[in-house]
Design an enzyme around this catalytic site. Structure first.
Site, short mmCIF file in Angstrom:
data_model
loop_
_atom_site.label_atom_id
_atom_site.label_comp_id
_atom_site.label_asym_id
_atom_site.label_seq_id
_atom_site.Cartn_x
_atom_site.Cartn_y
_atom_site.Cartn_z
N HIS A 168 94.91 60.22 41.16
CA HIS A 168 93.45 60.37 41.08
C HIS A 168 92.97 59.63 39.84
O HIS A 168 93.66 59.64 38.81
CB HIS A 168 93.05 61.85 40.89
CG HIS A 168 92.95 62.65 42.15
ND1 HIS A 168 93.31 63.98 42.20
CD2 HIS A 168 92.49 62.34 43.38
CE1 HIS A 168 93.08 64.45 43.42
NE2 HIS A 168 92.59 63.48 44.16
N CYS A 264 90.71 68.59 36.33
CA CYS A 264 90.86 68.99 37.73
C CYS A 264 90.30 70.39 37.99
O CYS A 264 89.81 70.68 39.07
CB CYS A 264 92.33 68.99 38.13
SG CYS A 264 93.13 67.41 37.90
C1 LIG Z 1 91.23 65.33 38.87
N1 LIG Z 1 91.61 66.24 39.83
C2 LIG Z 1 90.61 67.11 40.31
C3 LIG Z 1 92.86 66.29 40.18
N2 LIG Z 1 93.62 65.43 39.81
N3 LIG Z 1 93.18 67.30 40.93
C4 LIG Z 1 94.47 67.81 40.99
C5 LIG Z 1 94.84 68.05 42.40
C6 LIG Z 1 96.21 68.57 42.53
C7 LIG Z 1 96.61 68.84 43.94
N4 LIG Z 1 97.92 69.42 43.97
C8 LIG Z 1 96.59 67.58 44.77
O1 LIG Z 1 97.60 66.87 44.79
O2 LIG Z 1 95.59 67.29 45.42
#
Ligand SMILES: CN(C)C(=N)NCCC[C@H](N)C(=O)O
Length: 275
Positions: A168, A264
């Site tokens: 991300h 996140c």
């Molecule tokens: C910046 N944000 C919101 C994030 N990076 N979110 C983490 C998401 C973790 C989840 N296990 C996934 O892999 O989607």
């Protein structure tokens, strides 16, 4: 002189948080989460925001959605306009309607839109006063970048992520001062072309090392003065202070097991402009 601007955040308690599947390289279902410790760390983050003068609202967690604690993935809100998420992985798909329902049941939003294309919200969209920076490569579709530009009426800068650990945008880049277009980022997470774009748009950006990136140092939340970030990202503290910011280190180690940290867990709800 840096100044903090009061913010409105939406967070989702980790009532159902665990590593139940693996959709990024950080997640190993054989490395279990300590639920009590996760709750303690999450409450500490919430309380830090409140003690800094910010508003934190709560989204009810839904059983069976263990990643819902990562509220920043649920919608992007700019100028009171809400663009919902569409998740890349089926494991998280049902989080999107829960977020839309929250916005539809609260007043003050100009428009709440369900998106056509895959976008993981603030996971891949970062907002400054001049730009929306948008990640692609692992989760959000480039088509979602066009959709966001049209919906928000702001120029969207598409950036390609190339390292699966930084799947991300907000694992590799953080906005420090949205009003002044100041950011920090880890160049190693981006394609050569995207690195060149970032260097051109943000020549004075704070560049993070691999050591600080790998402990989620870029997964930070700033109010323009206070920068809340994982305490392990110690190499960023002095550079932030040198620029007039106040680093606020927190412990979110339980959430690192799922590939997320401070940002996140924190969706920013940006209000409609006055008038
Ligand atoms: C910046 N944000 C919101 C994030 N990076 N979110 C983490 C998401 C973790 C989840 N296990 C996934 O892999 O989607």
């Amino acid at each position: 002189m840096r100044t903090a601007t009061p913010r409105r955040y939406l967070m989702c308690p980790p009532a159902h948080f665990r590593v139940a599947y693996s959709i990024n390289p950080w997640m190993d279902p054989d490395k279990p989460v300590d639920p009590a410790l996760a709750l303690f760390q999450w409450e500490d983050l919430r309380d830090r925001y409140r003690s800094l003068g910010h508003t934190v609202e709560i989204l009810d967690p839904v059983a069976g959605l263990p990643d819902m604690v990562f509220a920043a993935n649920g919608a992007t809100v700019v100028d009171g306009r809400v663009l919902g998420a569409r998740f890349a992985n089926p494991e998280r798909a049902d989080e999107a309607p829960a977020h839309l329902a929250w916005f539809r049941s609260h007043d003050g939003f100009v428009e709440v839109r369900e998106p056509e294309h895959v976008n993981e919200a603030e996971g891949d969209f970062a907002v400054t006063s001049s730009w929306m920076l948008a990640g692609q490569g692992f989760r959000s579709s480039p088509l979602a970048h066009d959709e966001a530009q049209e919906f928000f009426g702001r120029p969207v800068i598409s950036l390609e992520l190339t390292d699966p650990r930084y799947y991300h945008l907000d694992t590799a880049l953080a906005v420090l001062d949205d009003a002044a277009d100041e950011i920090m980022y880890y160049p190693g997470a981006f394609s050569p072309g995207s690195r060149a774009v970032l260097a051109r748009l943000f020549p004075d950006a704070l560049l993070a090392t691999a050591e600080d990136a790998v402990v989620f140092g870029l997964n930070a939340v700033s109010d323009g003065l206070n920068v809340v970030l994982p305490r392990e990202a110690a190499g960023l503290f002095d550079p932030l202070k040198d620029r007039g910011y106040v680093p606020v280190g927190v412990d979110l180690a339980e959430f690192h097991k799922a590939g997320g940290s401070v940002k996140c867990c924190t969706m920013e709800v940006r209000p409609a402009p006055p008038g």
